[in-house]
Enzyme design. Structure first.
Site, PDB file in Angstrom:
ATOM      1  N   ASP A 174       0.814  -1.223   0.000  1.00 51.13           N
ATOM      2  CA  ASP A 174       0.000   0.000   0.000  1.00 51.13           C
ATOM      3  C   ASP A 174       0.846   1.271   0.000  1.00 51.13           C
ATOM      4  O   ASP A 174       0.434   2.297   0.532  1.00 51.13           O
ATOM      5  CB  ASP A 174      -0.966   0.048   1.205  1.00 51.13           C
ATOM      6  CG  ASP A 174      -1.782  -1.217   1.312  1.00 51.13           C
ATOM      7  OD1 ASP A 174      -2.283  -1.673   0.281  1.00 51.13           O
ATOM      8  OD2 ASP A 174      -1.903  -1.758   2.434  1.00 51.13           O
ATOM      9  N   LYS A 207       2.180   2.325  -5.058  1.00 48.32           N
ATOM     10  CA  LYS A 207       2.873   1.887  -6.279  1.00 48.32           C
ATOM     11  C   LYS A 207       2.032   2.131  -7.523  1.00 48.32           C
ATOM     12  O   LYS A 207       2.551   2.447  -8.584  1.00 48.32           O
ATOM     13  CB  LYS A 207       3.207   0.384  -6.196  1.00 48.32           C
ATOM     14  CG  LYS A 207       4.154   0.035  -5.088  1.00 48.32           C
ATOM     15  CD  LYS A 207       4.378  -1.454  -4.995  1.00 48.32           C
ATOM     16  CE  LYS A 207       3.176  -2.228  -4.512  1.00 48.32           C
ATOM     17  NZ  LYS A 207       2.755  -1.960  -3.129  1.00 48.32           N
ATOM     18  N   GLY A 241      -4.475  -4.002  -4.488  1.00 51.69           N
ATOM     19  CA  GLY A 241      -5.494  -3.066  -4.958  1.00 51.69           C
ATOM     20  C   GLY A 241      -4.886  -1.701  -5.098  1.00 51.69           C
ATOM     21  O   GLY A 241      -4.279  -1.194  -4.169  1.00 51.69           O
ATOM     22  N   HIS A 242      -4.967  -1.156  -6.300  1.00 57.55           N
ATOM     23  CA  HIS A 242      -4.440   0.191  -6.524  1.00 57.55           C
ATOM     24  C   HIS A 242      -5.606   1.137  -6.717  1.00 57.55           C
ATOM     25  O   HIS A 242      -6.511   0.836  -7.492  1.00 57.55           O
ATOM     26  CB  HIS A 242      -3.644   0.253  -7.819  1.00 57.55           C
ATOM     27  CG  HIS A 242      -2.402  -0.574  -7.817  1.00 57.55           C
ATOM     28  ND1 HIS A 242      -1.568  -0.658  -6.737  1.00 57.55           N
ATOM     29  CD2 HIS A 242      -1.846  -1.319  -8.784  1.00 57.55           C
ATOM     30  CE1 HIS A 242      -0.555  -1.436  -7.050  1.00 57.55           C
ATOM     31  NE2 HIS A 242      -0.695  -1.860  -8.281  1.00 57.55           N
ATOM     32  N   GLN A 253       1.967  -5.840  -3.188  1.00 58.67           N
ATOM     33  CA  GLN A 253       2.314  -5.946  -1.762  1.00 58.67           C
ATOM     34  C   GLN A 253       3.647  -5.214  -1.505  1.00 58.67           C
ATOM     35  O   GLN A 253       3.954  -4.271  -2.212  1.00 58.67           O
ATOM     36  CB  GLN A 253       2.377  -7.410  -1.284  1.00 58.67           C
ATOM     37  CG  GLN A 253       1.012  -8.087  -1.218  1.00 58.67           C
ATOM     38  CD  GLN A 253       0.546  -8.647  -2.541  1.00 58.67           C
ATOM     39  OE1 GLN A 253       1.276  -9.333  -3.221  1.00 58.67           O
ATOM     40  NE2 GLN A 253      -0.688  -8.373  -2.919  1.00 58.67           N
TER      41      GLN A 253
HETATM   42  P1  IMP Z   1      -2.930 -12.654   1.653  1.00 61.00           P
HETATM   43  O1  IMP Z   1      -1.951 -12.122   0.675  1.00 61.00           O
HETATM   44  O2  IMP Z   1      -4.363 -12.343   1.327  1.00 61.00           O
HETATM   45  O3  IMP Z   1      -2.712 -14.100   1.957  1.00 61.00           O
HETATM   46  O4  IMP Z   1      -2.666 -11.889   3.050  1.00 61.00           O
HETATM   47  C1  IMP Z   1      -1.477 -12.085   3.795  1.00 61.00           C
HETATM   48  C2  IMP Z   1      -1.022 -10.788   4.465  1.00 61.00           C
HETATM   49  O5  IMP Z   1      -0.617  -9.874   3.465  1.00 61.00           O
HETATM   50  C3  IMP Z   1      -2.115 -10.065   5.254  1.00 61.00           C
HETATM   51  O6  IMP Z   1      -1.519  -9.400   6.343  1.00 61.00           O
HETATM   52  C4  IMP Z   1      -2.642  -9.034   4.280  1.00 61.00           C
HETATM   53  O7  IMP Z   1      -3.236  -7.934   4.914  1.00 61.00           O
HETATM   54  C5  IMP Z   1      -1.356  -8.660   3.572  1.00 61.00           C
HETATM   55  N1  IMP Z   1      -1.583  -8.140   2.226  1.00 61.00           N
HETATM   56  C6  IMP Z   1      -1.878  -8.848   1.118  1.00 61.00           C
HETATM   57  N2  IMP Z   1      -1.990  -8.036   0.055  1.00 61.00           N
HETATM   58  C7  IMP Z   1      -1.734  -6.799   0.502  1.00 61.00           C
HETATM   59  C8  IMP Z   1      -1.651  -5.524  -0.139  1.00 61.00           C
HETATM   60  O8  IMP Z   1      -1.810  -5.367  -1.351  1.00 61.00           O
HETATM   61  N3  IMP Z   1      -1.347  -4.473   0.664  1.00 61.00           N
HETATM   62  C9  IMP Z   1      -1.107  -4.613   1.991  1.00 61.00           C
HETATM   63  N4  IMP Z   1      -1.159  -5.768   2.627  1.00 61.00           N
HETATM   64  C10 IMP Z   1      -1.468  -6.860   1.884  1.00 61.00           C
END
Ligand code: IMP
Length: 432
Positions: free
Chosen positions: A13, A16, A40-41, A225
């Protein structure tokens, strides 16, 4: 710089999407190489807001080719919905500007069901996943039981793989998690129909990139991420299920490392984190709420409030090392306006020790407290500023200190969500 990787240097977040959108102007092609619709952007163009989860933000620029690499996990329903949303917004989406790797793995309904069931069984110890089925999908990829995009185009093979998977997943869902089993037919119907829609977009991303790089065209690799959510180098187990570091751009897109010219890391002017896991500079006070409110720190994917805290240079310096960063891009500097004194973690104190780098083993990191340096803040509205020299002196000092502590220069500083709300210090494509 012809071929550039942009990654998040904190916990995701970092903004990017906005930066890739800005730099997409200078390239021919934008590629996603890991993650899925957990990302998510939110991008604002001419006052219009677009939220993209899977399609690279380059799609907002006419004539740019957007690629979804083999390292991405694709929920085809989400992808088609996103394509339709763009079409409804009057933006072209066709095989001329979008390609999906035939080898990308599909997120299936049982992945999502397992993700949710597992999280709920964990109770307080949950990771705080986005619940999109990302982890279970990557598990199947590693377990060699995954279903890939190209499998959608062979009905009998698809049905066979689905049946095999459902036998095992339904056992887990029912017997272990006490959840509802899933029926084969509705999934087969839905996915095969989605497959027909996606078939014209499916291709060999690696070959395509090889061809266009060979003709000197420029490629931007868009990370999702952030570095500290990396499955190997992040704050395991509070991480995502893919490698988010720059090195993975090559695997997840099918290009060799010698093709990459540079890597830039995006950081926010402060730190945020969604989900569980250690966060050394977290603020649980009114300053944290001020940042959350002003920064609109609510997830673009899940709407969850993001945890907010001070900028942490231990986090940033680890990212410089793990990604080989040539420079930093800082977003959301404007959010800090109005805070009288800004803190930055310059080191950690861990059981009487000062570790040289950020520990990434859970117990060690949890034992760390921040050592802060304080910087005077500024009151002036900086959203209209476009030149470094026009920033308030205290903002300039903050940025210079960050550069010095990171050991790499700042290339861009973003002072607002709009496409043009930036201060360019060193344009990443200046020496093309
Ligand atoms: P998952 O990727 O849905 O399995 O989530 C695993 C961890 O990564 C959790 O703490 C989510 O909140 C975090 N996470 C996954 N995608 C994002 C993102 O795009 N931004 C911030 N945190 C993320």
């Amino acid at each position: 710089m012809a071929n550039l990787i942009i990654i998040g240097a904190q916990w995701g977040d970092e903004g990017k999407g906005k930066i890739v959108d800005l730099l997409a102007e200078q390239v021919n092609c934008v590629v996603r190489f890991q993650g899925g619709n957990n990302a998510g952007h939110t991008i604002v163009v001419d006052g219009r807001k677009f939220i993209l989860h899977l399609i690279p933000s380059g799609i907002l620029h006419p004539g740019k080719m957007c690629l979804i690499g083999n390292g991405v996990v694709v929920d085809p329903a989400v992808l088609v919905e996103e394509m339709d949303g763009l079409l409804r917004g009057g933006l072209p989406v066709s095989p001329q500007n979008l390609m999906i790797s035939r080898h990308a793995h599909l997120i299936m309904p049982y992945h999502q069901a397992l993700d949710l069931a597992r999280e709920s069984k964990k109770g307080k110890a949950k990771i705080g996943t986005t619940g999109r089925g990302i982890g279970p999908c990557y598990e199947d990829r590693a377990g060699r039981t995954g279903i890939r995009v190209h499998d959608l185009f062979d009905e009998s093979l698809f049905r066979q793989k689905l049946a095999q998977n459902l036998e095992e997943k339904n056992f887990m869902l029912q017997q272990f998690f006490g959840a509802e089993p899933l029926a084969l037919e509705p999934i087969a119907d839905q996915y095969l129909a989605l497959g027909q829609r996606l078939q014209p977009f499916a291709g060999n991303v690696s070959q395509y990139l090889d061809r266009i790089m060979g003709t000197g065209r420029h490629v931007l690799f868009e990370g999702a991420q952030g570095t500290h959510l990396d499955i190997d180098h992040g704050t395991y187990p509070f991480v995502t299920s893919s490698n988010t570091v720059a090195g993975h751009a090559c695997c997840g897109a099918g290009v060799g490392p010698t093709r990459i010219d540079a890597v830039l890391g995006v950081i926010k002017a402060y730190t945020t984190r969604v989900g569980g896991g250690p966060f050394t500079t977290e603020l649980q006070d009114s300053t944290g709420e001020y940042i959350q409110e002003r920064g609109g720190e609510f997830g673009a994917t899940t709407g969850r409030p993001r945890r907010c805290g001070w900028l942490d240079m231990m986090v940033v310096r680890s990212s410089v090392r793990l990604n080989g960063l040539a420079g930093l891009i800082m977003t959301k500097l404007d959010v800090l306006t109005g805070i009288p004194a800004l803190k930055v973690a310059v080191a950690y104190e861990c059981d009487g020790d000062r570790p040289e780098t950020m520990p990434n083993e859970l117990r060690s990191l949890e034992a760390c407290g921040p050592i802060y340096e304080e910087f005077p803040g500024w009151e002036e509205d900086i959203r209209g500023v476009r030149r470094f020299a026009d920033l308030p002196g205290n903002a300039q000092n903050y940025l210079r200190a960050v550069e010095e502590m990171a050991g790499v220069p700042l290339a861009i500083v973003s002072v607002g969500p709009g496409r043009d709300e930036n201060i360019i210090l060193q344009h990443p494509f200046a020496d093309r």
